[in-house]
Design a protein around this motif. Structure first.
Motif, mmCIF file in Angstrom:
data_model
loop_
_atom_site.group_PDB
_atom_site.id
_atom_site.type_symbol
_atom_site.label_atom_id
_atom_site.label_comp_id
_atom_site.label_asym_id
_atom_site.label_seq_id
_atom_site.Cartn_x
_atom_site.Cartn_y
_atom_site.Cartn_z
ATOM 1 N N VAL A 161 -0.023 -0.732 -2.869
ATOM 2 C CA VAL A 161 0.301 0.082 -1.700
ATOM 3 C C VAL A 161 0.348 -0.833 -0.485
ATOM 4 O O VAL A 161 -0.558 -1.648 -0.270
ATOM 5 N N GLY A 162 1.384 -0.682 0.317
ATOM 6 C CA GLY A 162 1.555 -1.567 1.461
ATOM 7 C C GLY A 162 0.412 -1.494 2.452
ATOM 8 O O GLY A 162 -0.075 -2.524 2.932
ATOM 9 N N HIS A 163 -0.016 -0.296 2.813
ATOM 10 C CA HIS A 163 -1.132 -0.128 3.738
ATOM 11 C C HIS A 163 -1.990 1.038 3.264
ATOM 12 O O HIS A 163 -1.471 2.093 2.903
ATOM 13 N N VAL A 164 -3.303 0.836 3.269
ATOM 14 C CA VAL A 164 -4.246 1.838 2.777
ATOM 15 C C VAL A 164 -5.151 2.284 3.913
ATOM 16 O O VAL A 164 -5.669 1.460 4.674
ATOM 17 N N THR A 165 -5.328 3.591 4.021
ATOM 18 C CA THR A 165 -6.325 4.167 4.923
ATOM 19 C C THR A 165 -7.446 4.748 4.072
ATOM 20 O O THR A 165 -7.178 5.458 3.100
ATOM 21 N N ALA A 166 -8.683 4.420 4.407
ATOM 22 C CA ALA A 166 -9.836 4.912 3.656
ATOM 23 C C ALA A 166 -10.754 5.680 4.595
ATOM 24 O O ALA A 166 -11.074 5.200 5.690
ATOM 25 N N ALA A 195 -9.911 2.165 -2.770
ATOM 26 C CA ALA A 195 -9.066 1.486 -1.785
ATOM 27 C C ALA A 195 -8.687 0.094 -2.263
ATOM 28 O O ALA A 195 -7.559 -0.364 -2.057
ATOM 29 N N LEU A 196 -9.629 -0.604 -2.918
ATOM 30 C CA LEU A 196 -9.314 -1.929 -3.448
ATOM 31 C C LEU A 196 -8.250 -1.832 -4.531
ATOM 32 O O LEU A 196 -7.303 -2.636 -4.561
ATOM 33 N N HIS A 197 -8.385 -0.883 -5.440
ATOM 34 C CA HIS A 197 -7.357 -0.704 -6.468
ATOM 35 C C HIS A 197 -6.005 -0.386 -5.821
ATOM 36 O O HIS A 197 -4.976 -0.942 -6.220
ATOM 37 N N ALA A 198 -6.006 0.489 -4.824
ATOM 38 C CA ALA A 198 -4.747 0.877 -4.185
ATOM 39 C C ALA A 198 -4.103 -0.299 -3.463
ATOM 40 O O ALA A 198 -2.867 -0.386 -3.389
ATOM 41 N N SER A 199 -4.917 -1.206 -2.949
ATOM 42 C CA SER A 199 -4.372 -2.325 -2.183
ATOM 43 C C SER A 199 -3.467 -3.219 -3.018
ATOM 44 O O SER A 199 -2.683 -3.991 -2.462
ATOM 45 N N ASP A 255 -5.513 -5.674 8.534
ATOM 46 C CA ASP A 255 -4.104 -5.342 8.703
ATOM 47 C C ASP A 255 -3.567 -4.533 7.527
ATOM 48 O O ASP A 255 -2.510 -3.896 7.632
ATOM 49 N N ARG A 256 -4.302 -4.533 6.394
ATOM 50 C CA ARG A 256 -3.857 -3.806 5.210
ATOM 51 C C ARG A 256 -4.765 -2.635 4.860
ATOM 52 O O ARG A 256 -4.406 -1.797 4.040
ATOM 53 N N LEU A 257 -5.944 -2.580 5.461
ATOM 54 C CA LEU A 257 -6.888 -1.502 5.156
ATOM 55 C C LEU A 257 -7.515 -0.997 6.449
ATOM 56 O O LEU A 257 -8.175 -1.751 7.165
ATOM 57 N N ARG A 305 4.004 1.883 -3.507
ATOM 58 C CA ARG A 305 3.969 2.921 -2.476
ATOM 59 C C ARG A 305 3.793 2.252 -1.114
ATOM 60 O O ARG A 305 3.194 1.173 -1.008
ATOM 61 N N ALA A 306 4.287 2.918 -0.078
ATOM 62 C CA ALA A 306 4.201 2.344 1.266
ATOM 63 C C ALA A 306 2.843 2.602 1.910
ATOM 64 O O ALA A 306 2.226 1.694 2.466
ATOM 65 N N ARG A 307 2.373 3.861 1.850
ATOM 66 C CA ARG A 307 1.136 4.217 2.537
ATOM 67 C C ARG A 307 0.238 5.010 1.601
ATOM 68 O O ARG A 307 0.685 5.952 0.956
ATOM 69 N N GLY A 308 -1.028 4.613 1.525
ATOM 70 C CA GLY A 308 -1.975 5.286 0.645
ATOM 71 C C GLY A 308 -3.210 5.724 1.393
ATOM 72 O O GLY A 308 -3.580 5.149 2.434
#
Length: 521
Positions: free
Chosen positions: A192-197, A185-189, A220-222, A171-174
């Protein structure tokens, strides 16, 4: 203490130390042994204290793990000298600067106490095994008292469940909504290209920031955002949303404490309802949202009545799996204890809060509270809305985790079936999934079975009772013949004709495909 400091050089030294001494789940459980490890999972610390005492007395390669386990998991103080040896690069001074410990002095025998829980984490999700170290607030076992209301929770059973049921395709954005210490968020990273928490708790975001740094995940990724529910991302869109929200149903009374990690400040199950109904606003077309939740079951209504209304209002594909159903007394006991209040430690507080919970449920005529997993998906276009997925089921038995790949495959199977009417399905070739077995029960002396069961070995472990015609079709699904060819042969064999057989078997075949017992060849 607010949260550990995110100082890159010190975090790098800590990571190197934890890796060097082998502070991982396997090593900790080896030091504890199966009896002590099992007792610790039941919140009993005495066997773990004895096991780590023995490891310290013996010294050797297990000493550092024993020191770290006693300090950061069991909440037992150690000495500066021992911690300096266990964390050779960071040292006690570095750990103190990070906000992990407090010390009584500079001498080797001076006492050091933990300010946080810091433990290894290992879980298997749909991408495979994941391992990190996670910091959170010290729990009740370590502090010996009730939790503070802004307590930042570590990983519990709910967190692990959500991680295991989440779909893990690229996925691109989570979005991790209500991130807590950041584990989702760690699992999604990982996919997923970029994660917002997001989280309403500034302290929780501090722990999440520290844990991401310790895992080597950069800013840059979270991205971390402070705020309530969907407010911090109101004008953004995501391909994946995961949430272990503050779903606990708590009486809204001044004499009942509210904990940020579990109580959303809303009456009843309103918070979960609003999330189910509102998450469509931040989903991209084709985007998936998965969350855990509680829902009230009102007296005289089926369990799926309220949550079914939420699905209808969402406009999304919806799949609810109820995993547990508790009566009001069971529910009250669970969450009063979770906050650190027990009848042994605080009899009057226990009775007051127990009564408050029962009164709150009675005011809305609540007979039970359900817990489960909600999977939502935004249709790609208006045409897809005509074939919406709406599924509510109760699965209380054992399932084989991780379920994320199973849910993803079932969503794909739903789409595959929606694109094919019965004529198109008849032209397809199917094959039996590798984990499916068949059981037949015959009356002694009978030529034909009275009952035929298809059992799924993995995933939800479904058991489907089928008739003779469906059993015959499934038995012939080896990927060589089209469904229509098998139906025609069965019609001739049974003497009923292909049309009658198709009318009998195709609805069941669709269900078997959607549940993964039959697969497109």
């Amino acid at each position: 203490m607010d949260a550990p400091l995110n100082a890159p050089d010190l975090v790098d030294a800590l990571r190197a130390d934890l890796d060097a001494v082998g502070y991982d789940v396997e090593h900790v459980e080896s030091v504890l042994g199966p009896v002590a490890a099992g007792a610790l999972h039941r919140a009993e610390v005495v066997p773990a204290l004895r096991a780590t005492d023995t490891a310290l007395a013996l010294g050797g390669g297990d000493e550092a793990v024993a020191v770290l386990t006693r300090l950061f998991v069991l909440g037992v103080s150690t000495t500066r000298g021992r911690l300096d040896r266990a964390l050779a690069r960071l040292g006690t001074d570095g750990a103190q600067r990070l906000g992990l410990v407090t010390t009584a002095g500079q001498a080797p025998d001076d006492e050091v106490r933990a300010l946080v829980d810091l433990r290894p984490y290992a879980a298997v999700d749909g991408r495979g095994e994941a391992t990190w170290w996670l910091a959170s607030d010290l729990g009740e076992l370590a502090t010996g008292g009730a939790l503070r209301t802004d307590h930042v929770l570590g990983v519990g059973g709910a967190s692990t469940t959500l991680a295991q049921v989440t779909v893990r395709d690229e996925r691109a954005r989570g979005l991790d909504l209500g991130t807590g210490c950041g584990v989702q968020a760690l699992h999604a990273s990982r996919h997923v290209g970029h994660v917002t928490a997001t989280d309403i708790s500034r302290r929780a975001l501090g722990f999440a920031r520290f844990n991401a740094a310790l895992a080597g995940i950069g800013e840059d990724r979270l991205a971390l955002r402070e705020g309530s529910m969907l407010e911090p991302v109101a004008h953004e869109r995501f391909d994946l949303v995961v949430s272990n929200p503050p779903f606990v149903i708590t009486p809204r009374r001044a004499d009942v404490p509210s904990y940020e990690y579990r109580d959303g400040g809303r009456a009843g199950d309103d918070l979960v309802r609003d999330l189910v109904v509102g998450v469509a606003d931040v989903l991209e077309p084709g985007g998936v949202a998965q969350l855990l939740g509680n829902w009230e079951v009102r007296r005289g209504e089926p369990w799926d009545a309220r949550v079914g209304q939420w699905l209808d209002a969402s406009g999304l594909d919806g799949w609810v799996v109820q995993r547990e159903l508790l009566d009001p007394a069971q529910y009250a006991e669970t969450w009063i204890r979770d906050g650190g209040t027990t009848p042994e430690r605080d009899p009057s507080g226990w009775a007051l809060r127990y009564g408050a919970w029962l009164d709150d449920f009675a005011s809305r005529d609540v007979a039970a509270v359900g817990f489960g997993v909600v999977t939502l998906r935004k249709p790609h276009d208006e045409a897809a809305r005509g074939a919406r997925l709406r599924r509510l089921e109760e699965v209380t038995g054992t399932v084989q985790q991780p379920l994320g790949p199973v849910l993803a495959a079932s969503l794909a199977a739903h789409d595959w079936l929606a694109a094919r009417d019965d004529d198109a399905l008849a032209r397809e070739r199917l094959q039996v999934a590798g984990d499916v077995t068949e059981e037949r029960y015959l009356t002694p002396g009978a030529a034909d079975p009275q009952v035929v069961l298809l059992r799924q070995g993995g995933g939800f472990g479904r058991t489907v009772q089928v008739g003779t015609a469906v059993a015959g079709l499934v038995g012939a699904c080896d990927g060589e013949l089209a469904v229509g060819q098998i139906v025609g042969a069965l019609g001739a064999l049974l003497g009923t004709g292909a049309e009658a057989v198709a009318a009998e078997v195709l609805p069941t075949v669709r269900g078997l495909v959607e549940d993964g017992l039959l697969l497109p060849a």
